[in-house]
Design a protein around this motif. Structure first.
Motif, PDB file in Angstrom:
ATOM      1  N   PRO A   1     -10.481 -13.675  -6.050  1.00 55.10           N
ATOM      2  CA  PRO A   1     -10.977 -12.354  -6.454  1.00 55.10           C
ATOM      3  C   PRO A   1      -9.977 -11.245  -6.167  1.00 55.10           C
ATOM      4  CG  PRO A   1     -11.873 -12.920  -4.331  1.00 55.10           C
ATOM      5  CD  PRO A   1     -11.078 -14.126  -4.787  1.00 55.10           C
ATOM      6  N   LYS A   2     -10.157 -10.139  -6.890  1.00 51.84           N
ATOM      7  CA  LYS A   2      -9.416  -8.931  -6.565  1.00 51.84           C
ATOM      8  C   LYS A   2     -10.149  -8.193  -5.441  1.00 51.84           C
ATOM      9  CE  LYS A   2      -7.124  -8.162 -11.001  1.00 51.84           C
ATOM     10  NZ  LYS A   2      -6.880  -7.173 -12.092  1.00 51.84           N
ATOM     11  N   PHE A   3      -9.381  -7.439  -4.688  1.00 50.46           N
ATOM     12  CA  PHE A   3      -9.998  -6.651  -3.621  1.00 50.46           C
ATOM     13  C   PHE A   3      -9.194  -5.379  -3.408  1.00 50.46           C
ATOM     14  CE2 PHE A   3      -6.932  -9.393  -1.479  1.00 50.46           C
ATOM     15  CZ  PHE A   3      -6.336  -8.559  -0.541  1.00 50.46           C
ATOM     16  N   SER A   4      -9.829  -4.418  -2.758  1.00 47.37           N
ATOM     17  CA  SER A   4      -9.159  -3.165  -2.421  1.00 47.37           C
ATOM     18  C   SER A   4      -9.286  -2.927  -0.924  1.00 47.37           C
ATOM     19  CB  SER A   4      -9.767  -1.992  -3.198  1.00 47.37           C
ATOM     20  OG  SER A   4     -11.148  -1.861  -2.918  1.00 47.37           O
ATOM     21  N   ILE A   5      -8.388  -2.127  -0.395  1.00 50.64           N
ATOM     22  CA  ILE A   5      -8.393  -1.764   1.026  1.00 50.64           C
ATOM     23  C   ILE A   5      -8.619  -0.259   1.114  1.00 50.64           C
ATOM     24  CG2 ILE A   5      -6.985  -1.599   3.107  1.00 50.64           C
ATOM     25  CD1 ILE A   5      -5.615  -4.201   2.270  1.00 50.64           C
ATOM     26  N   VAL A   6      -9.605   0.142   1.918  1.00 53.25           N
ATOM     27  CA  VAL A   6      -9.948   1.569   2.055  1.00 53.25           C
ATOM     28  C   VAL A   6      -8.858   2.242   2.880  1.00 53.25           C
ATOM     29  CG1 VAL A   6     -11.687   3.237   2.784  1.00 53.25           C
ATOM     30  CG2 VAL A   6     -12.395   0.982   1.931  1.00 53.25           C
ATOM     31  N   GLN A   7      -7.966   2.938   2.206  1.00 48.57           N
ATOM     32  CA  GLN A   7      -6.760   3.437   2.870  1.00 48.57           C
ATOM     33  C   GLN A   7      -7.005   4.566   3.882  1.00 48.57           C
ATOM     34  OE1 GLN A   7      -3.599   3.916  -0.067  1.00 48.57           O
ATOM     35  NE2 GLN A   7      -4.460   2.185  -1.205  1.00 48.57           N
ATOM     36  N   PRO A   8      -7.988   5.454   3.665  1.00 48.88           N
ATOM     37  CA  PRO A   8      -8.212   6.493   4.695  1.00 48.88           C
ATOM     38  C   PRO A   8      -8.667   5.936   6.037  1.00 48.88           C
ATOM     39  CG  PRO A   8      -9.169   7.161   2.598  1.00 48.88           C
ATOM     40  CD  PRO A   8      -8.783   5.721   2.456  1.00 48.88           C
ATOM     41  N   ARG A   9      -9.122   4.673   6.061  1.00 46.53           N
ATOM     42  CA  ARG A   9      -9.627   4.092   7.305  1.00 46.53           C
ATOM     43  C   ARG A   9      -8.656   3.071   7.921  1.00 46.53           C
ATOM     44  NH1 ARG A   9     -14.421   4.572   9.125  1.00 46.53           N
ATOM     45  NH2 ARG A   9     -14.540   2.391   9.799  1.00 46.53           N
ATOM     46  N   LEU A  10      -7.408   3.104   7.504  1.00 46.52           N
ATOM     47  CA  LEU A  10      -6.417   2.212   8.091  1.00 46.52           C
ATOM     48  C   LEU A  10      -6.060   2.675   9.501  1.00 46.52           C
ATOM     49  CD1 LEU A  10      -3.982   1.721   5.081  1.00 46.52           C
ATOM     50  CD2 LEU A  10      -5.728   0.123   5.907  1.00 46.52           C
ATOM     51  N   HIS A  11      -5.689   1.718  10.351  1.00 48.46           N
ATOM     52  CA  HIS A  11      -5.273   2.002  11.730  1.00 48.46           C
ATOM     53  C   HIS A  11      -3.823   1.556  11.885  1.00 48.46           C
ATOM     54  CE1 HIS A  11      -9.526   2.620  12.864  1.00 48.46           C
ATOM     55  NE2 HIS A  11      -9.755   1.622  12.028  1.00 48.46           N
ATOM     56  N   PHE A  12      -2.985   2.445  12.424  1.00 51.57           N
ATOM     57  CA  PHE A  12      -1.567   2.143  12.590  1.00 51.57           C
ATOM     58  C   PHE A  12      -1.218   2.094  14.074  1.00 51.57           C
ATOM     59  CE2 PHE A  12      -2.122   4.309   8.541  1.00 51.57           C
ATOM     60  CZ  PHE A  12      -1.474   3.443   7.670  1.00 51.57           C
TER      61      PHE A  12
ATOM     62  N   LEU B   1       0.851  -1.187   0.000  1.00 44.58           N
ATOM     63  CA  LEU B   1       0.000   0.000   0.000  1.00 44.58           C
ATOM     64  C   LEU B   1       0.886   1.235   0.000  1.00 44.58           C
ATOM     65  CD1 LEU B   1      -2.408  -1.167   2.858  1.00 44.58           C
ATOM     66  CD2 LEU B   1      -2.997  -1.076   0.429  1.00 44.58           C
ATOM     67  N   PRO B   2       0.373   2.364  -0.501  1.00 44.00           N
ATOM     68  CA  PRO B   2       1.162   3.594  -0.437  1.00 44.00           C
ATOM     69  C   PRO B   2       1.297   4.093   0.990  1.00 44.00           C
ATOM     70  CG  PRO B   2      -1.018   4.032  -1.329  1.00 44.00           C
ATOM     71  CD  PRO B   2      -0.898   2.547  -1.223  1.00 44.00           C
ATOM     72  N   VAL B   3       2.367   4.823   1.256  1.00 42.36           N
ATOM     73  CA  VAL B   3       2.597   5.401   2.578  1.00 42.36           C
ATOM     74  C   VAL B   3       1.722   6.651   2.722  1.00 42.36           C
ATOM     75  CG1 VAL B   3       4.273   6.454   4.134  1.00 42.36           C
ATOM     76  CG2 VAL B   3       4.959   4.550   2.669  1.00 42.36           C
ATOM     77  N   PRO B   4       0.844   6.704   3.739  1.00 41.92           N
ATOM     78  CA  PRO B   4       0.025   7.907   3.918  1.00 41.92           C
ATOM     79  C   PRO B   4       0.868   9.085   4.383  1.00 41.92           C
ATOM     80  CG  PRO B   4      -0.305   6.394   5.750  1.00 41.92           C
ATOM     81  CD  PRO B   4       0.560   5.680   4.753  1.00 41.92           C
TER      82      PRO B   4
END
Length: 351
Positions: free
Chosen positions: A332-343, A262-265
């Protein structure tokens, strides 16, 4: 009703610290939930507020008045226990009337009768009023137990997992009724539970308690969307949050032992090694997604389906609306909602 505050409450039982510097405040008319696993110190907190246990340090405060030396009767709290605590040989009417017949209250017979029948009607037990409580079902007994607290006008209601002994359907029904009663009566309530659904659906504010310490206090949205630790993140949410070891690698975020990058926020200062939290509803199966995984299990729940995905050696949960035609072995392909990630840091605190 009252504002109630705990200031630095500590309580020990021999070598066990049940409460460790616990502080929080409950506003007048608020439904406040204390959420935590078994043994966290929830019931001890209630008993300290009620005056049934004496704290070793700290203050219990009602309306800016320290009540540490007040007796339980002087504190004027109403306690609803997990066990029903009724008089089995008395009728529903007499159980409801019992708190009002105290010599200290000196209530008239007409007032007692009116109040008992009002509460019985609100709790839908008017038809049981002449029945002995020994002959009631579990749900009916818990309604009477709640009603015995409601007939009074205490400074605060203290409820110790009052729904935990009921079956799922009845628990849901009583949860809705109890929340409605609290809002219409405007009562100050401290509700203790280990059930995240009760906490998230009923509370104005939640305090998460673990091993006698307050971990986080906030609204249900705060607790769910911005958990302070991995403990809180795992405590709320069904299905459970995906919690994955990850690292920054070549300018990207890489989930260890998987094919997921994933890209670095830009807005978060992420350490080299960290834990990534992803809610299942934020793992979205999508033909245009930029990730791919293998389905190893599906759990149809009617309104939604829990899909278990594998990428490399990592296992992720995804939440799909309705009943899906996806099956084990599909990729299947899938996406991850990046604005809602928790670090989180490796030791479990939020970044």
């Amino acid at each position: 009703m009252s504002n109630v505050e705990l200031r630095g409450i500590t309580k020990q039982f021999k070598d066990v610290t049940a409460l460790d510097n616990v502080s929080f405040s409950i506003q007048d008319g608020e439904f406040f939930v204390l959420l935590g696993p078994t043994g966290a110190g929830k019931t001890t907190t209630l008993r300290v507020i009620a005056g049934l246990e004496k704290q070793d340090a700290g203050d219990v405060v009602f309306d800016d008045m320290i009540v540490n030396d007040f007796t339980p009767a002087d504190r004027d709290t109403a306690f609803v226990f997990q066990q029903y605590s009724l008089y089995p040989t008395k009728t529903v009417y007499d159980n409801l009337a019992f708190p009002l017949r105290s010599p200290m209250r000196r209530e008239s017979k007409d007032f007692i009768d009116k109040r008992v029948r009002e509460v019985a009607e609100k709790l839908h037990i008017s038809h049981l009023i002449n029945r002995k409580t020994a002959h009631l079902s579990g749900g009916e007994m818990q309604r009477v137990s709640i009603g015995r607290a409601l007939v009074r006008n205490p400074r605060i209601f203290l409820m110790d997992e009052p729904l935990s002994n009921l079956d799922a359907k009845l628990r849901e029904s009583l949860r809705v009724e109890l929340q409605h009663l609290q809002k219409t009566e405007g009562s100050t309530t401290l509700f203790v539970t280990h059930d995240q659904i009760e906490a998230l659906t009923m509370a104005d504010h939640i305090a998460v308690l673990d091993e006698g310490r307050i971990i986080q206090i906030g609204t249900p949205i705060d607790i769910y969307d911005t958990p302070a630790t991995t403990f809180v993140a795992q405590l709320v949410g069904i299905p459970r949050i995906n919690l994955l070891e990850a690292e920054r690698q070549n300018g990207q975020l890489h989930i260890c032992d998987s094919e997921i990058t994933l890209p670095v926020p830009a807005a978060v200062d992420i350490p080299q090694d960290f834990l990534l939290g992803v809610r299942p509803e934020d793992v979205r199966i999508d033909p245009t997604g930029d990730q791919q995984g293998e389905i190893i299990l599906t759990e149809p729940l009617g309104v939604e389906t829990v899909v278990h995905l594998r990428s490399g050696q990592q296992h992720l949960l995804s939440l799909v609306p309705g009943i899906t035609d996806l099956k084990i072995g599909d990729t299947p392909k899938f996406s991850i909602v990046q604005p809602r990630l928790h670090f989180f840091t490796p030791n479990g605190t939020r970044v």
